[in-house]
Design a protein around this motif. Structure first.
Motif, PDB file in Angstrom:
ATOM      1  N   ASP A 197       4.839 -53.021 -58.261  1.00 55.40           N
ATOM      2  CA  ASP A 197       4.581 -51.583 -58.409  1.00 55.40           C
ATOM      3  C   ASP A 197       4.473 -50.851 -57.077  1.00 55.40           C
ATOM      4  OD1 ASP A 197       2.192 -52.567 -57.489  1.00 55.40           O
ATOM      5  OD2 ASP A 197       1.073 -52.202 -59.333  1.00 55.40           O
ATOM      6  N   GLN A 256       2.291 -51.149 -54.785  1.00 56.37           N
ATOM      7  CA  GLN A 256       0.956 -51.024 -54.208  1.00 56.37           C
ATOM      8  C   GLN A 256       0.759 -52.031 -53.074  1.00 56.37           C
ATOM      9  OE1 GLN A 256      -1.424 -51.050 -58.051  1.00 56.37           O
ATOM     10  NE2 GLN A 256      -2.172 -49.122 -57.178  1.00 56.37           N
ATOM     11  N   HIS A 257       1.594 -53.049 -53.047  1.00 53.84           N
ATOM     12  CA  HIS A 257       1.652 -53.996 -51.934  1.00 53.84           C
ATOM     13  C   HIS A 257       2.861 -53.635 -51.071  1.00 53.84           C
ATOM     14  CE1 HIS A 257      -0.359 -57.082 -54.854  1.00 53.84           C
ATOM     15  NE2 HIS A 257      -1.238 -56.219 -54.357  1.00 53.84           N
ATOM     16  N   ARG A 309      -8.785 -50.024 -49.721  1.00 53.79           N
ATOM     17  CA  ARG A 309      -8.483 -50.083 -51.146  1.00 53.79           C
ATOM     18  C   ARG A 309      -8.110 -48.704 -51.674  1.00 53.79           C
ATOM     19  NH1 ARG A 309     -14.230 -50.717 -50.788  1.00 53.79           N
ATOM     20  NH2 ARG A 309     -15.303 -48.883 -51.592  1.00 53.79           N
ATOM     21  N   GLY A 348      -5.608 -47.233 -52.812  1.00 50.73           N
ATOM     22  CA  GLY A 348      -4.775 -47.081 -54.002  1.00 50.73           C
ATOM     23  C   GLY A 348      -5.479 -47.370 -55.305  1.00 50.73           C
ATOM     24  N   PHE A 376      -4.050 -50.799 -49.597  1.00 52.22           N
ATOM     25  CA  PHE A 376      -3.612 -50.837 -50.982  1.00 52.22           C
ATOM     26  C   PHE A 376      -3.077 -49.461 -51.356  1.00 52.22           C
ATOM     27  CE2 PHE A 376      -4.544 -51.091 -55.636  1.00 52.22           C
ATOM     28  CZ  PHE A 376      -3.827 -52.258 -55.912  1.00 52.22           C
ATOM     29  N   GLN A 377      -1.782 -49.391 -51.709  1.00 49.09           N
ATOM     30  CA  GLN A 377      -1.108 -48.114 -51.896  1.00 49.09           C
ATOM     31  C   GLN A 377      -1.257 -47.597 -53.334  1.00 49.09           C
ATOM     32  OE1 GLN A 377       0.215 -46.726 -49.255  1.00 49.09           O
ATOM     33  NE2 GLN A 377       0.145 -48.502 -47.888  1.00 49.09           N
ATOM     34  N   ASP A 378      -0.884 -46.331 -53.505  1.00 43.63           N
ATOM     35  CA  ASP A 378      -0.786 -45.772 -54.852  1.00 43.63           C
ATOM     36  C   ASP A 378       0.406 -46.389 -55.562  1.00 43.63           C
ATOM     37  OD1 ASP A 378      -2.960 -44.015 -54.580  1.00 43.63           O
ATOM     38  OD2 ASP A 378      -1.703 -42.534 -53.559  1.00 43.63           O
ATOM     39  N   ARG A 379       0.283 -46.551 -56.858  1.00 44.58           N
ATOM     40  CA  ARG A 379       1.389 -47.067 -57.666  1.00 44.58           C
ATOM     41  C   ARG A 379       2.571 -46.096 -57.567  1.00 44.58           C
ATOM     42  NH1 ARG A 379       3.248 -49.562 -62.457  1.00 44.58           N
ATOM     43  NH2 ARG A 379       1.778 -51.288 -62.506  1.00 44.58           N
ATOM     44  N   SER A 395      -1.003 -48.750 -64.699  1.00 43.61           N
ATOM     45  CA  SER A 395      -1.658 -50.022 -64.400  1.00 43.61           C
ATOM     46  C   SER A 395      -1.705 -50.905 -65.639  1.00 43.61           C
ATOM     47  CB  SER A 395      -3.079 -49.775 -63.882  1.00 43.61           C
ATOM     48  OG  SER A 395      -3.784 -50.992 -63.768  1.00 43.61           O
TER      49      SER A 395
END
Length: 411
Positions: free
Chosen positions: A119, A121-122, A153, A155, A230-233, A238
């Motif tokens: 997604d 976020q990584h 963190r 995201g 940790f990024q936004d989706r 989720s």
């Protein structure tokens, strides 16, 4: 070609720039478990293409449990990739996301394996640094951590998810202080591991916390961490649900009771709680007018049922497949009731033959029958699981270099 990141700061981390000066290993396999992530696939492969340098040979293995068109989107998007892309579609998603990662580990052919979500976020831009940090520190496992200097963190959407993440991290580190020493973010799903440092067959994942599973069951000696934000989706929603939370707690219980000593302790604690339903049933039956002797026998079955349900889920979850449920119930009930029959002759033996007091003889008989009941339950009801891997996986290779491996369908 220059790539301008759509995530602020993604390519400006000093650690990423430092990675370019470190000798890198022969190859990396990026394992991406997916479940209905079709809207993220093209951007993910684009960022991997732009982030992983050409001097670092790369392959991407998607292990897909989707019910939408994600596999088709992957195959179409892979046509523009300069590296092999494999889609392993699982007909039966055994073990959830963790089980998907284990399938990816088995399929990987490179020196290093990087596990990341689909997604975005990584950040894929961190892949070279994870591998380089492992080489630099001679580590077997490199964890991308949100909880060391330089990590964040950000995201995680909302205070609830932040609280759950923090609570889960505290709980796991409390339960496994030695195994998780040096890992600040055991809930991370973004990490790199040497292929030689893990044996997939020792892993028994349940749900999405595969790093915790690896660290507890097969932790490499040397572990290092790299900070990440940790990024936004990028798209979609989720997959974290209350059901996944329950699976996580069951997974923790299974890991904590993996050793025989721990299983015996939990077995004893569960047995002690069985007195509550036993006494409640005895009170109800005698209050209804039943004679206390048959009431004792019937009430004991309530305690047996209570103990069986807890032991099934907290002690022997990963061994239940060896026998059918009705066979396990019958054997467990037989052993539990045999305990009562055996205890009285033992007490008589200890008092009559060895001259022990009644209280001492009773205590020794309780300990003896407990040990025998635990050993009998483990050996006769929950024998170690045998056989091969469950499920059916379809593997299809695509991408520019698809000739390097053969599409296959395991039997």
């Amino acid at each position: 070609m220059t790539y301008e990141s759509t995530v602020p700061g993604e390519l400006h981390d000093p650690a990423l720039r430092a990675a370019s000066t470190v000798p890198e290993p022969g190859a990396v396999t990026i394992v991406v478990p997916t479940f209905n992530e079709s809207a993220n696939i093209r951007e993910l492969l684009h960022r991997i293409t732009e982030s992983v340098p050409s001097r670092l040979p790369c392959e991407v293995v998607f292990v897909d449990d989707s019910t939408d068109d994600t596999p088709e989107v992957i195959r179409d998007a892979a046509r523009d990739c300069p590296f092999p892309v494999t889609v392993l579609h699982r007909d039966t998603p055994v073990g959830g996301l963790g089980g998907a990662v284990v399938e990816g580990l088995r399929a990987a052919t490179s020196d290093w394996i990087v596990v990341m979500d689909g997604d975005l976020q990584h950040p894929p831009a961190l892949v070279p640094e994870l591998v380089a940090a492992g080489e630099r520190e001679h580590a077997g496992l490199v964890v991308a951590s949100r909880y060391i200097k330089g990590g964040s963190r950000a995201g995680l959407a909302g205070g609830y998810r932040i609280a759950v993440s923090r609570g889960a991290t505290w709980l796991t580190k409390t339960l496994f202080p030695r195994r998780l020493r040096g890992i600040s973010d055991p809930m991370s799903g973004f990490f790199a591991i040497r292929r030689s440092a893990v044996t997939a067959d020792v892993l028994k994942p349940l749900g999405y916390k595969i790093l915790l599973e690896m660290a507890v069951r097969a932790r490499p000696r040397q572990v290092t961490e790299v900070p990440f934000v940790f990024q936004d989706r990028f798209a979609g929603e989720s997959k974290s649900t209350a059901k996944e939370g329950v699976r996580f707690l069951r997974h923790l219980a299974g890991l904590r009771t993996a050793s025989p000593v721990a299983r015996m302790v939990v077995f004893g604690l569960i047995g002690a709680t069985g007195f509550l339903p036993n006494l409640a049933a005895l009170w109800a039956l005698t209050a209804a007018g039943m004679h206390y002797l048959p009431a004792e026998i019937v009430a004991n079955q309530f305690g047996v049922a209570w103990n069986f349900l807890l032991i099934e889920h907290l002690c022997f979850r990963d061994r239940r497949q060896h026998r059918r449920w009705w066979d396990r119930v019958g054997r467990f009930a037989l052993l539990a009731n045999a305990d009562l029959v055996l205890r009285i002759p033992l007490i008589a033996l200890f008092v009559g033959r060895f001259g022990m007091s009644v209280l001492g003889a009773t205590a020794l008989a309780l300990v003896t029958t407990f040990v025998l009941r635990f050993a009998g339950t483990e050996a006769l009801v929950y024998l170690p699981r045998k056989g091969g891997r469950a499920g059916n996986t379809t593997a299809v290779e695509t991408g520019r270099h698809s000739g390097s491996r053969t599409a296959r369908r395991p039997s």
